[in-house]
Design a protein around this motif. Sequence first.
Motif, PDB file in Angstrom:
ATOM      1  N   MET A 286       0.833  -1.159   0.000  1.00  0.00           N
ATOM      2  CA  MET A 286       0.000   0.000   0.000  1.00  0.00           C
ATOM      3  C   MET A 286       0.883   1.228   0.000  1.00  0.00           C
ATOM      4  O   MET A 286       1.994   1.186   0.484  1.00  0.00           O
ATOM      5  N   THR A 287       0.359   2.280  -0.508  1.00  0.00           N
ATOM      6  CA  THR A 287       1.164   3.481  -0.600  1.00  0.00           C
ATOM      7  C   THR A 287       0.583   4.578   0.265  1.00  0.00           C
ATOM      8  O   THR A 287      -0.598   4.597   0.567  1.00  0.00           O
ATOM      9  N   SER A 288       1.430   5.508   0.660  1.00  0.00           N
ATOM     10  CA  SER A 288       0.932   6.654   1.410  1.00  0.00           C
ATOM     11  C   SER A 288       0.612   7.769   0.430  1.00  0.00           C
ATOM     12  O   SER A 288       1.012   7.762  -0.718  1.00  0.00           O
ATOM     13  N   SER A 289      -0.134   8.712   0.913  1.00  0.00           N
ATOM     14  CA  SER A 289      -0.533   9.819   0.049  1.00  0.00           C
ATOM     15  C   SER A 289      -0.836  11.035   0.901  1.00  0.00           C
ATOM     16  O   SER A 289      -0.883  10.961   2.122  1.00  0.00           O
ATOM     17  N   GLY A 290      -1.105  12.170   0.245  1.00  0.00           N
ATOM     18  CA  GLY A 290      -1.552  13.357   0.953  1.00  0.00           C
ATOM     19  C   GLY A 290      -2.841  13.083   1.698  1.00  0.00           C
ATOM     20  O   GLY A 290      -3.042  13.550   2.807  1.00  0.00           O
ATOM     21  N   MET A 291      -3.731  12.294   1.083  1.00  0.00           N
ATOM     22  CA  MET A 291      -4.986  11.987   1.747  1.00  0.00           C
ATOM     23  C   MET A 291      -4.734  11.193   3.022  1.00  0.00           C
ATOM     24  O   MET A 291      -5.373  11.424   4.039  1.00  0.00           O
ATOM     25  N   GLU A 292      -3.797  10.256   2.991  1.00  0.00           N
ATOM     26  CA  GLU A 292      -3.491   9.464   4.179  1.00  0.00           C
ATOM     27  C   GLU A 292      -3.034  10.373   5.308  1.00  0.00           C
ATOM     28  O   GLU A 292      -3.492  10.249   6.433  1.00  0.00           O
ATOM     29  N   ARG A 293      -2.155  11.308   5.012  1.00  0.00           N
ATOM     30  CA  ARG A 293      -1.664  12.215   6.046  1.00  0.00           C
ATOM     31  C   ARG A 293      -2.797  13.066   6.601  1.00  0.00           C
ATOM     32  O   ARG A 293      -2.868  13.295   7.792  1.00  0.00           O
ATOM     33  N   GLN A 294      -3.697  13.509   5.751  1.00  0.00           N
ATOM     34  CA  GLN A 294      -4.820  14.320   6.205  1.00  0.00           C
ATOM     35  C   GLN A 294      -5.808  13.505   7.026  1.00  0.00           C
ATOM     36  O   GLN A 294      -6.521  14.041   7.861  1.00  0.00           O
ATOM     37  N   ALA A 295      -5.866  12.203   6.807  1.00  0.00           N
ATOM     38  CA  ALA A 295      -6.802  11.335   7.519  1.00  0.00           C
ATOM     39  C   ALA A 295      -6.148  10.709   8.748  1.00  0.00           C
ATOM     40  O   ALA A 295      -6.659   9.743   9.293  1.00  0.00           O
ATOM     41  N   GLY A 296      -5.016  11.230   9.189  1.00  0.00           N
ATOM     42  CA  GLY A 296      -4.362  10.705  10.369  1.00  0.00           C
ATOM     43  C   GLY A 296      -3.721   9.341  10.158  1.00  0.00           C
ATOM     44  O   GLY A 296      -3.516   8.597  11.099  1.00  0.00           O
TER      45      GLY A 296
ATOM     46  N   ARG B 264      -5.004   6.758   8.556  1.00  0.00           N
ATOM     47  CA  ARG B 264      -5.976   5.655   8.544  1.00  0.00           C
ATOM     48  C   ARG B 264      -6.236   5.094   7.162  1.00  0.00           C
ATOM     49  O   ARG B 264      -6.725   3.980   7.034  1.00  0.00           O
ATOM     50  N   HIS B 265      -5.978   5.846   6.115  1.00  0.00           N
ATOM     51  CA  HIS B 265      -6.339   5.409   4.765  1.00  0.00           C
ATOM     52  C   HIS B 265      -5.107   5.285   3.876  1.00  0.00           C
ATOM     53  O   HIS B 265      -4.195   6.100   3.950  1.00  0.00           O
ATOM     54  N   VAL B 266      -5.112   4.249   3.059  1.00  0.00           N
ATOM     55  CA  VAL B 266      -4.050   4.031   2.082  1.00  0.00           C
ATOM     56  C   VAL B 266      -4.682   3.629   0.756  1.00  0.00           C
ATOM     57  O   VAL B 266      -5.843   3.227   0.708  1.00  0.00           O
ATOM     58  N   PHE B 267      -3.920   3.739  -0.303  1.00  0.00           N
ATOM     59  CA  PHE B 267      -4.368   3.308  -1.621  1.00  0.00           C
ATOM     60  C   PHE B 267      -3.734   1.954  -1.930  1.00  0.00           C
ATOM     61  O   PHE B 267      -2.516   1.855  -2.022  1.00  0.00           O
ATOM     62  N   PRO B 268      -4.524   0.899  -2.058  1.00  0.00           N
ATOM     63  CA  PRO B 268      -3.943  -0.408  -2.412  1.00  0.00           C
ATOM     64  C   PRO B 268      -3.477  -0.407  -3.868  1.00  0.00           C
ATOM     65  O   PRO B 268      -3.919   0.418  -4.667  1.00  0.00           O
ATOM     66  N   PHE B 269      -2.596  -1.318  -4.182  1.00  0.00           N
ATOM     67  CA  PHE B 269      -2.132  -1.468  -5.553  1.00  0.00           C
ATOM     68  C   PHE B 269      -1.983  -2.944  -5.863  1.00  0.00           C
ATOM     69  O   PHE B 269      -1.984  -3.787  -4.970  1.00  0.00           O
ATOM     70  N   THR B 270      -1.833  -3.249  -7.133  1.00  0.00           N
ATOM     71  CA  THR B 270      -1.686  -4.623  -7.581  1.00  0.00           C
ATOM     72  C   THR B 270      -0.199  -4.963  -7.638  1.00  0.00           C
ATOM     73  O   THR B 270       0.534  -4.360  -8.418  1.00  0.00           O
ATOM     74  N   PRO B 271       0.261  -5.921  -6.778  1.00  0.00           N
ATOM     75  CA  PRO B 271       1.687  -6.296  -6.813  1.00  0.00           C
ATOM     76  C   PRO B 271       2.088  -6.771  -8.208  1.00  0.00           C
ATOM     77  O   PRO B 271       1.299  -7.361  -8.919  1.00  0.00           O
TER      78      PRO B 271
END
Length: 71
Positions: free
Chosen positions: A1-11, A13-20
């Motif tokens: 999973m990757t981190s993002s600006g949205m993850e930082r803003q959501a404390g 809690r949220h990540v964007f999954p990807f296909t290995p």
Amino acid sequence: MTSSGMERQAGGRHVFPFTPGTRLRHQESVDIFAPATPDQVVTVAEQRRAIFAFHGLRDPGGLPDTGREPA
């Protein structure tokens, strides 16, 4: 999973999954603290193997895969 600006803003809690293998990132985020169904849960040893494989590293050994968490 990757981190993002949205993850930082959501404390964190949220990540964007990807296909290995392809590293194709999905558009929907996942709440990492949401309840999981039993078929989505793996042992610590399975997580360890996945992390080493993801980074292309050989696992030098570690936790035995007993199917249970250490006490």
